[in-house]
Design a protein around this motif. Structure first.
Motif, PDB file in Angstrom:
ATOM      1  N   MET A  47     -31.819 -20.628  18.115  1.00  0.00           N
ATOM      2  CA  MET A  47     -31.021 -20.517  19.335  1.00  0.00           C
ATOM      3  C   MET A  47     -30.228 -21.808  19.555  1.00  0.00           C
ATOM      4  N   CYS A  48     -28.936 -21.662  19.788  1.00  0.00           N
ATOM      5  CA  CYS A  48     -28.072 -22.830  19.987  1.00  0.00           C
ATOM      6  C   CYS A  48     -28.189 -23.344  21.418  1.00  0.00           C
ATOM      7  N   LYS A  49     -28.119 -24.656  21.566  1.00  0.00           N
ATOM      8  CA  LYS A  49     -28.133 -25.285  22.881  1.00  0.00           C
ATOM      9  C   LYS A  49     -26.989 -26.285  22.969  1.00  0.00           C
ATOM     10  N   CYS A  50     -26.606 -26.603  24.189  1.00  0.00           N
ATOM     11  CA  CYS A  50     -25.483 -27.516  24.401  1.00  0.00           C
ATOM     12  C   CYS A  50     -25.945 -28.778  25.123  1.00  0.00           C
ATOM     13  N   PHE A  51     -25.164 -29.843  24.966  1.00  0.00           N
ATOM     14  CA  PHE A  51     -25.441 -31.076  25.687  1.00  0.00           C
ATOM     15  C   PHE A  51     -25.248 -30.860  27.186  1.00  0.00           C
ATOM     16  N   GLU A  52     -25.785 -31.777  27.978  1.00  0.00           N
ATOM     17  CA  GLU A  52     -25.640 -31.700  29.430  1.00  0.00           C
ATOM     18  C   GLU A  52     -24.160 -31.713  29.818  1.00  0.00           C
ATOM     19  N   GLY A  53     -23.794 -30.857  30.748  1.00  0.00           N
ATOM     20  CA  GLY A  53     -22.396 -30.753  31.175  1.00  0.00           C
ATOM     21  C   GLY A  53     -21.630 -29.687  30.422  1.00  0.00           C
ATOM     22  N   TYR A  54     -22.295 -29.051  29.447  1.00  0.00           N
ATOM     23  CA  TYR A  54     -21.661 -27.989  28.660  1.00  0.00           C
ATOM     24  C   TYR A  54     -22.518 -26.735  28.727  1.00  0.00           C
ATOM     25  N   SER A  55     -21.887 -25.584  28.511  1.00  0.00           N
ATOM     26  CA  SER A  55     -22.618 -24.320  28.485  1.00  0.00           C
ATOM     27  C   SER A  55     -22.246 -23.550  27.230  1.00  0.00           C
ATOM     28  N   LEU A  56     -23.114 -22.642  26.838  1.00  0.00           N
ATOM     29  CA  LEU A  56     -22.903 -21.855  25.632  1.00  0.00           C
ATOM     30  C   LEU A  56     -21.791 -20.835  25.864  1.00  0.00           C
ATOM     31  N   ALA A  57     -20.874 -20.752  24.929  1.00  0.00           N
ATOM     32  CA  ALA A  57     -19.763 -19.804  25.031  1.00  0.00           C
ATOM     33  C   ALA A  57     -20.231 -18.400  24.663  1.00  0.00           C
ATOM     34  N   GLU A  58     -19.312 -17.429  24.785  1.00  0.00           N
ATOM     35  CA  GLU A  58     -19.661 -16.031  24.541  1.00  0.00           C
ATOM     36  C   GLU A  58     -20.156 -15.772  23.117  1.00  0.00           C
ATOM     37  N   ASP A  59     -19.687 -16.574  22.168  1.00  0.00           N
ATOM     38  CA  ASP A  59     -20.116 -16.351  20.781  1.00  0.00           C
ATOM     39  C   ASP A  59     -21.527 -16.853  20.520  1.00  0.00           C
ATOM     40  N   ARG A  60     -22.128 -17.481  21.559  1.00  0.00           N
ATOM     41  CA  ARG A  60     -23.501 -17.998  21.511  1.00  0.00           C
ATOM     42  C   ARG A  60     -23.692 -19.098  20.479  1.00  0.00           C
ATOM     43  N   LYS A  61     -22.579 -19.647  19.987  1.00  0.00           N
ATOM     44  CA  LYS A  61     -22.672 -20.715  18.985  1.00  0.00           C
ATOM     45  C   LYS A  61     -21.931 -21.978  19.420  1.00  0.00           C
ATOM     46  N   SER A  62     -20.772 -21.796  20.042  1.00  0.00           N
ATOM     47  CA  SER A  62     -19.981 -22.958  20.452  1.00  0.00           C
ATOM     48  C   SER A  62     -20.259 -23.307  21.917  1.00  0.00           C
ATOM     49  N   CYS A  63     -19.927 -24.540  22.280  1.00  0.00           N
ATOM     50  CA  CYS A  63     -20.168 -25.027  23.637  1.00  0.00           C
ATOM     51  C   CYS A  63     -18.844 -25.319  24.337  1.00  0.00           C
ATOM     52  N   ARG A  64     -18.834 -25.134  25.639  1.00  0.00           N
ATOM     53  CA  ARG A  64     -17.647 -25.461  26.416  1.00  0.00           C
ATOM     54  C   ARG A  64     -18.064 -26.207  27.675  1.00  0.00           C
ATOM     55  N   SER A  65     -17.147 -27.013  28.185  1.00  0.00           N
ATOM     56  CA  SER A  65     -17.436 -27.820  29.360  1.00  0.00           C
ATOM     57  C   SER A  65     -17.653 -26.938  30.577  1.00  0.00           C
ATOM     58  N   LYS A  66     -18.643 -27.293  31.396  1.00  0.00           N
ATOM     59  CA  LYS A  66     -18.865 -26.564  32.641  1.00  0.00           C
ATOM     60  C   LYS A  66     -17.762 -26.857  33.645  1.00  0.00           C
ATOM     61  N   ASP A  67     -17.073 -27.972  33.453  1.00  0.00           N
ATOM     62  CA  ASP A  67     -15.952 -28.339  34.315  1.00  0.00           C
ATOM     63  C   ASP A  67     -14.658 -27.987  33.593  1.00  0.00           C
ATOM     64  N   PRO A  68     -14.018 -26.865  33.950  1.00  0.00           N
ATOM     65  CA  PRO A  68     -12.798 -26.451  33.242  1.00  0.00           C
ATOM     66  C   PRO A  68     -11.676 -27.472  33.342  1.00  0.00           C
ATOM     67  N   CYS A  69     -11.760 -28.355  34.338  1.00  0.00           N
ATOM     68  CA  CYS A  69     -10.713 -29.364  34.495  1.00  0.00           C
ATOM     69  C   CYS A  69     -10.796 -30.442  33.419  1.00  0.00           C
ATOM     70  N   LYS A  70     -11.916 -30.495  32.704  1.00  0.00           N
ATOM     71  CA  LYS A  70     -12.054 -31.479  31.637  1.00  0.00           C
ATOM     72  C   LYS A  70     -11.552 -30.945  30.302  1.00  0.00           C
ATOM     73  N   THR A  71     -11.109 -29.702  30.309  1.00  0.00           N
ATOM     74  CA  THR A  71     -10.521 -29.122  29.104  1.00  0.00           C
ATOM     75  C   THR A  71      -9.005 -29.072  29.269  1.00  0.00           C
ATOM     76  N   SER A  72      -8.325 -28.675  28.233  1.00  0.00           N
ATOM     77  CA  SER A  72      -6.862 -28.553  28.299  1.00  0.00           C
ATOM     78  C   SER A  72      -6.433 -27.121  28.593  1.00  0.00           C
ATOM     79  N   GLU A  73      -7.411 -26.266  28.909  1.00  0.00           N
ATOM     80  CA  GLU A  73      -7.118 -24.845  29.069  1.00  0.00           C
ATOM     81  C   GLU A  73      -6.682 -24.465  30.479  1.00  0.00           C
ATOM     82  N   HIS A  74      -6.882 -25.355  31.453  1.00  0.00           N
ATOM     83  CA  HIS A  74      -6.593 -24.980  32.839  1.00  0.00           C
ATOM     84  C   HIS A  74      -5.105 -24.783  33.093  1.00  0.00           C
ATOM     85  N   GLY A  75      -4.252 -25.537  32.431  1.00  0.00           N
ATOM     86  CA  GLY A  75      -2.803 -25.345  32.553  1.00  0.00           C
ATOM     87  C   GLY A  75      -2.178 -25.888  33.816  1.00  0.00           C
TER      88      GLY A  75
END
Length: 200
Positions: free
Chosen positions: A1-29
């Motif tokens: 089972m994959c786990k993520c560092f603090e401040g990140y959550s598991l993405a839908e693919d259950r393998k990759s991690c994404r930031s819990k704060d969308p503002c820290k990514t470049s996806e917010h636009g």
């Protein structure tokens, strides 16, 4: 089972991690500021800018299309000195707008015992021309037929003949009414009609 560092959550693919704060990514636009809102976010703009319809981009205040009509009280009860103050105030608003056929179109109506269209939205396409027309505008100085002025504004000022854009284009329609509040005719009916079709 994959786990993520603090401040990140598991993405839908259950393998990759994404930031819990969308503002820290470049996806917010967000063009200016991104504000974290628990599991979501909202975009905000710097001072002097407004958020546009897409909720992401910002536009400087005074930019963008608008069909604007000033309805100015020229009655005796207002007084000539106050009339000149209103003219200066209108000039200040015009200075803050981007005046052109693609951006802000502006018309002006003065009323007293009668109603007079000083200029339509189709008449001038620069702030300089409008301010010159305002400086030459003569004070009527008689009665106060506010209802009659709202009727003319409602029926004629926002027509395509007088320079308003088609409703299907979605351009905001705004009327700014200056009055001393001492109407000599019925105001409520035309005021209510205007509220339903024009922002005041």
């Amino acid at each position: 089972m994959c786990k993520c560092f603090e401040g990140y959550s598991l993405a839908e693919d259950r393998k990759s991690c994404r930031s819990k704060d969308p503002c820290k990514t470049s996806e917010h636009g967000c063009e200016h500021l991104c504000v974290n809102n628990e599991n979501s976010y909202v975009c905000k703009c710097f001072e002097g800018y407004n958020l546009v319809e897409d909720g992401k981009r910002c536009r400087r205040c005074g930019e963008g299309p608008v069909d604007l009509v000033f309805v100015i009280d020229g009655s005796k009860s207002l007084g000539e000195d106050n009339f000149e103050i209103v003219k200066q105030f209108v000039n200040g608003i015009i200075d803050a707008l981007e005046i052109s056929q693609k951006a802000a179109r502006v018309g002006l109506v003065q009323y007293s015992t009668h109603v007079r269209t000083e200029f339509t939205m189709a008449q001038y396409s620069s702030a300089k021309e409008m301010k010159k027309a305002i400086s030459q505008m003569k004070y009527m100085g008689r009665g106060s037929m506010t209802g009659l002025a709202l009727k003319l504004m409602y029926e004629k000022s926002f027509t395509e003949v007088q320079g308003a854009r088609r409703r299907s284009l979605g351009v905001p329609r705004v009327a700014i009414v200056f009055t001393d509040g001492r109407a000599q005719d019925e105001v409520a009916d035309w005021a209510n009609r205007a509220k339903q079709s024009v922002a005041k």
